[in-house]
Design an enzyme around this catalytic site. Structure first.
Site, PDB file in Angstrom:
ATOM      1  CG  ASN A   9      -1.718   1.224   1.419  1.00 23.68           C
ATOM      2  OD1 ASN A   9      -1.820   2.042   0.502  1.00 23.68           O
ATOM      3  ND2 ASN A   9      -2.312   1.388   2.593  1.00 23.68           N
ATOM      4  CD1 TRP A  10       3.573   0.950  -2.846  1.00 25.81           C
ATOM      5  CD2 TRP A  10       3.771   2.212  -4.694  1.00 25.81           C
ATOM      6  NE1 TRP A  10       4.353   0.266  -3.735  1.00 25.81           N
ATOM      7  CE2 TRP A  10       4.498   1.013  -4.882  1.00 25.81           C
ATOM      8  CE3 TRP A  10       3.755   3.149  -5.723  1.00 25.81           C
ATOM      9  CZ2 TRP A  10       5.203   0.743  -6.051  1.00 25.81           C
ATOM     10  CZ3 TRP A  10       4.452   2.882  -6.892  1.00 25.81           C
ATOM     11  CH2 TRP A  10       5.173   1.701  -7.051  1.00 25.81           C
ATOM     12  CE  LYS A  11      -0.277   3.444   4.643  1.00 23.87           C
ATOM     13  NZ  LYS A  11      -0.291   3.576   6.086  1.00 23.87           N
ATOM     14  CG  HIS A  97      -5.900   1.985   5.146  1.00 18.91           C
ATOM     15  ND1 HIS A  97      -5.540   2.967   6.035  1.00 18.91           N
ATOM     16  CD2 HIS A  97      -4.836   1.153   5.038  1.00 18.91           C
ATOM     17  CE1 HIS A  97      -4.299   2.726   6.449  1.00 18.91           C
ATOM     18  NE2 HIS A  97      -3.852   1.635   5.855  1.00 18.91           N
ATOM     19  CD  GLU A  99      -3.179   5.678   6.536  1.00 21.16           C
ATOM     20  OE1 GLU A  99      -3.164   5.702   5.300  1.00 21.16           O
ATOM     21  OE2 GLU A  99      -2.252   5.185   7.222  1.00 21.16           O
ATOM     22  CD  GLU A 169      -3.555  -2.348   7.283  1.00 20.65           C
ATOM     23  OE1 GLU A 169      -2.474  -2.595   6.755  1.00 20.65           O
ATOM     24  OE2 GLU A 169      -4.183  -1.293   7.088  1.00 20.65           O
ATOM     25  N   GLY A 175       2.219   2.546  10.685  1.00 20.45           N
ATOM     26  CA  GLY A 175       3.171   3.639  10.517  1.00 20.45           C
ATOM     27  C   GLY A 175       3.857   4.071  11.803  1.00 20.45           C
ATOM     28  CB  SER A 215       5.000  -1.377  12.153  1.00 22.69           C
ATOM     29  OG  SER A 215       4.607  -0.031  12.304  1.00 22.69           O
ATOM     30  N   GLY A 236       2.797  -1.039   4.276  1.00 18.98           N
ATOM     31  CA  GLY A 236       2.827   0.385   3.942  1.00 18.98           C
ATOM     32  C   GLY A 236       4.260   0.845   3.697  1.00 18.98           C
ATOM     33  N   GLY A 237       4.869   1.446   4.707  1.00 21.70           N
ATOM     34  CA  GLY A 237       6.212   2.035   4.587  1.00 21.70           C
ATOM     35  C   GLY A 237       7.235   1.135   3.912  1.00 21.70           C
TER      36      GLY A 237
HETATM   37  P1  PGA Z   1       2.685   0.492   7.617  1.00 23.56           P
HETATM   38  O1  PGA Z   1       1.242   0.688   6.961  1.00 23.56           O
HETATM   39  O2  PGA Z   1       3.244  -0.803   7.102  1.00 23.56           O
HETATM   40  O3  PGA Z   1       3.480   1.682   7.172  1.00 23.56           O
HETATM   41  O4  PGA Z   1       2.483   0.456   9.103  1.00 23.56           O
HETATM   42  C1  PGA Z   1       0.394  -0.404   6.722  1.00 23.56           C
HETATM   43  C2  PGA Z   1      -0.896   0.085   6.141  1.00 23.56           C
HETATM   44  O5  PGA Z   1      -1.365   1.164   6.537  1.00 23.56           O
HETATM   45  O6  PGA Z   1      -1.490  -0.576   5.256  1.00 23.56           O
END
Ligand code: PGA
Length: 252
Positions: A9-11, A97, A99, A169, A175, A215, A236-237
């Site tokens: 997930n590149w956001k 998600h 967010e 998640e 993050g 994470s 994500g990251g």
């Molecule tokens: P993260 O994000 O790996 O940076 O914690 C995961 C996500 O939000 O899908």
């Protein structure tokens, strides 16, 4: 056997050139990897989907969107429909998600509509659920996750549900660098599988891929993926760095 999946997930990150280079680097590094080991899904920002689909064509990688509208078409300025995604050969879409729930007020009701619309257009939802830290501390994390799943997914037919991928998640792990322990993750994944089994039966639950996100990185992926109910990760990251993402893909 249910699918092992690693999804990136590149956001809202990367320029066009950087996005192109990242996909090329990932493709190069997994060249020759047995695609039965893990299905790889890359979810770049929507404006890069066409480029990503083109680069991934005739490779083992699938491309997913990060969001889509619950509406089919019409006067919804700025929105992207499931029909559009389908017409561009996008195969997956992240939905729910945290967010989007938090910053864009996506409710269970909206998410139920999005999931249905996605499935009607042959887009596989990667449906995210997970509790906030305060909810875990209050001991209601199982209830929270159960109701997110019930409210958004349990009007689906068995056939529709079979196309859904779940991503657990915990919000406190996204993050933050704080990962759920393998025990915490496994415990929740097993619980989720039980919730699915109670509604759709054991056979459907056993075939459902349940990913962990929050994470998850090149260092901890192996320990997380070693658990019986953890079928991969939503990353994500660490999906923004080719070498890290590929290490995670190889962590089964
Ligand atoms: P993260 O994000 O790996 O940076 O914690 C995961 C996500 O939000 O899908």
């Amino acid at each position: 056997m249910r699918k092992k999946i690693v999804a990136g997930n590149w956001k809202m990150n990367k320029s066009f050139e950087q996005a192109e280079a990242l996909i090329c680097d990932i493709l190069e590094e997994i060249d020759g990897l047995d695609s039965r080991l893990a299905n790889v899904v890359i979810c770049p920002p929507a404006v890069y989907l066409e480029m990503a689909v083109d680069l991934a064509r005739e490779t083992s990688i699938s491309i997913g969107a990060q969001n889509m509208s619950q509406f089919t078409s019409g006067a919804y300025t700025g929105e992207i429909s499931a029909t559009m995604l389908q017409s561009m050969d996008v195969q997956y879409c992240i939905l729910g998600h945290s967010e989007r729930r938090q910053y864009f007020n996506e409710t269970d009701e909206i998410l139920a509509a999005k999931v249905k619309t996605a499935l009607e257009n042959v887009i596989k939802p990667i449906f995210c659920c997970g509790e906030a830290l305060a909810q875990r501390e209050a001991g209601v994390h199982f209830d929270v996750v159960k109701s997110q799943i019930e409210n958004a997914l349990f009007t689906l037919t068995e056939e529709q549900f079979a196309e859904v991928v779940i991503a657990y998640e915990p919000i406190w792990a996204i993050g933050t660098g704080v990962t759920a322990s393998p025990q915490q993750a496994q415990e929740m994944h097993e619980f989720i599988r039980g919730v699915i089994a109670a509604k759709y039966g054991i056979a459907v639950a056993e075939e459902t891929s349940i990913l962990y996100g929050g994470s998850c990185n090149a260092k901890n992926a192996k320990e997380l993926f070693a658990n019986p109910d953890i079928d991969g990760g939503l990353i994500g990251g660490a999906s923004l760095v080719a070498a890290d993402f590929v290490t995670i893909i190889k962590s089964f």
